[in-house]
Design a protein around this motif. Structure first.
Motif, PDB file in Angstrom:
ATOM      1  N   LEU A  71       0.649  -1.244  -0.005  1.00 55.64           N
ATOM      2  CA  LEU A  71       0.047  -0.017   0.073  1.00 55.64           C
ATOM      3  C   LEU A  71       0.686   1.199   0.064  1.00 55.64           C
ATOM      4  N   ASN A  72       2.221   1.172  -0.444  1.00 53.34           N
ATOM      5  CA  ASN A  72       2.968   2.429  -0.448  1.00 53.34           C
ATOM      6  C   ASN A  72       2.948   2.942  -1.453  1.00 53.34           C
ATOM      7  N   ASN A  73       2.111   4.294  -1.567  1.00 56.59           N
ATOM      8  CA  ASN A  73       2.052   5.155  -2.790  1.00 56.59           C
ATOM      9  C   ASN A  73       2.785   6.373  -2.718  1.00 56.59           C
ATOM     10  N   ARG A  74       3.998   6.375  -1.960  1.00 53.74           N
ATOM     11  CA  ARG A  74       4.900   7.626  -1.783  1.00 53.74           C
ATOM     12  C   ARG A  74       6.155   7.312  -1.629  1.00 53.74           C
ATOM     13  N   LYS A  75       7.059   8.146  -1.932  1.00 52.79           N
ATOM     14  CA  LYS A  75       8.495   8.152  -1.881  1.00 52.79           C
ATOM     15  C   LYS A  75       8.731   7.873  -0.271  1.00 52.79           C
ATOM     16  N   LEU A  76       8.030   8.645   0.678  1.00 53.16           N
ATOM     17  CA  LEU A  76       8.576   8.766   2.267  1.00 53.16           C
ATOM     18  C   LEU A  76       7.330   8.207   2.858  1.00 53.16           C
ATOM     19  N   PRO A  77       7.615   7.476   3.956  1.00 51.95           N
ATOM     20  CA  PRO A  77       8.629   7.051   4.445  1.00 51.95           C
ATOM     21  C   PRO A  77       9.058   5.693   3.492  1.00 51.95           C
ATOM     22  N   SER A  78      10.078   5.090   3.815  1.00 45.33           N
ATOM     23  CA  SER A  78      10.645   3.879   2.968  1.00 45.33           C
ATOM     24  C   SER A  78       9.600   2.693   3.342  1.00 45.33           C
ATOM     25  N   LYS A  79       9.935   1.673   3.037  1.00 44.42           N
ATOM     26  CA  LYS A  79       9.027   0.438   2.863  1.00 44.42           C
ATOM     27  C   LYS A  79       8.978   0.060   4.162  1.00 44.42           C
ATOM     28  N   ASN A  80       9.809  -0.010   5.294  1.00 44.28           N
ATOM     29  CA  ASN A  80       9.830  -0.390   6.722  1.00 44.28           C
ATOM     30  C   ASN A  80      10.322   0.632   7.512  1.00 44.28           C
ATOM     31  N   GLN A  81      10.473   1.922   7.048  1.00 52.40           N
ATOM     32  CA  GLN A  81      10.849   2.836   8.017  1.00 52.40           C
ATOM     33  C   GLN A  81       9.837   3.460   8.693  1.00 52.40           C
TER      34      GLN A  81
END
Length: 135
Positions: A71-81
């Protein structure tokens, strides 16, 4: 004809063929994508992503969160950040993205998260909280 002329003629012919065949090649790629079938793994992943998106979690200021799987649709935060909840909005902001083909079109922004970037600079961004889970 010299050997150099033969090579040049051959290269020119190859180049012309590739330029002329671009449209048909593009169409060929397009039709092969249409014919592509999606396996069971894709279907399961698609359903899981939808269920995760629809599952609403409630967050508090100061809580650490991260992206839900797929569901990550942005650059930040990184995947597990981890990101920290700075604010939970009572009234969500609806994205003003005007292009209906954009993933941000009318996106519901209801949470403000803080992250550290570059030289540990703290920045805040607005997000759709349905895309996040507890860290």
């Amino acid at each position: 004809m010299s050997e150099k002329q033969d090579i040049r003629k051959e290269l020119l012919g190859t180049l012309l063929q590739s330029l002329q065949g671009e449209d048909s090649l593009g169409e060929e790629k397009e039709s092969s994508r249409e014919k592509e079938s999606y396996g069971e793994e894709y279907i399961v992943q698609l359903k899981d992503a939808c269920n995760n998106f629809l599952k609403k979690e409630f967050f508090q200021v100061g809580q650490l969160v991260k992206w839900k799987e797929n569901l990550n649709n942005r650059k930040l935060p990184s995947k597990n950040q981890p990101a920290i909840v700075v604010a939970v909005l009572d009234e969500p902001i609806i994205s003003s993205e005007e292009e209906s083909g954009s993933p941000y079109f009318l996106e519901t922004l209801d949470i403000v998260l803080g992250v550290l970037v570059d030289n540990n600079t703290f920045l805040t961004f607005y997000y759709d909280s349905r895309r996040f889970e507890a860290y």
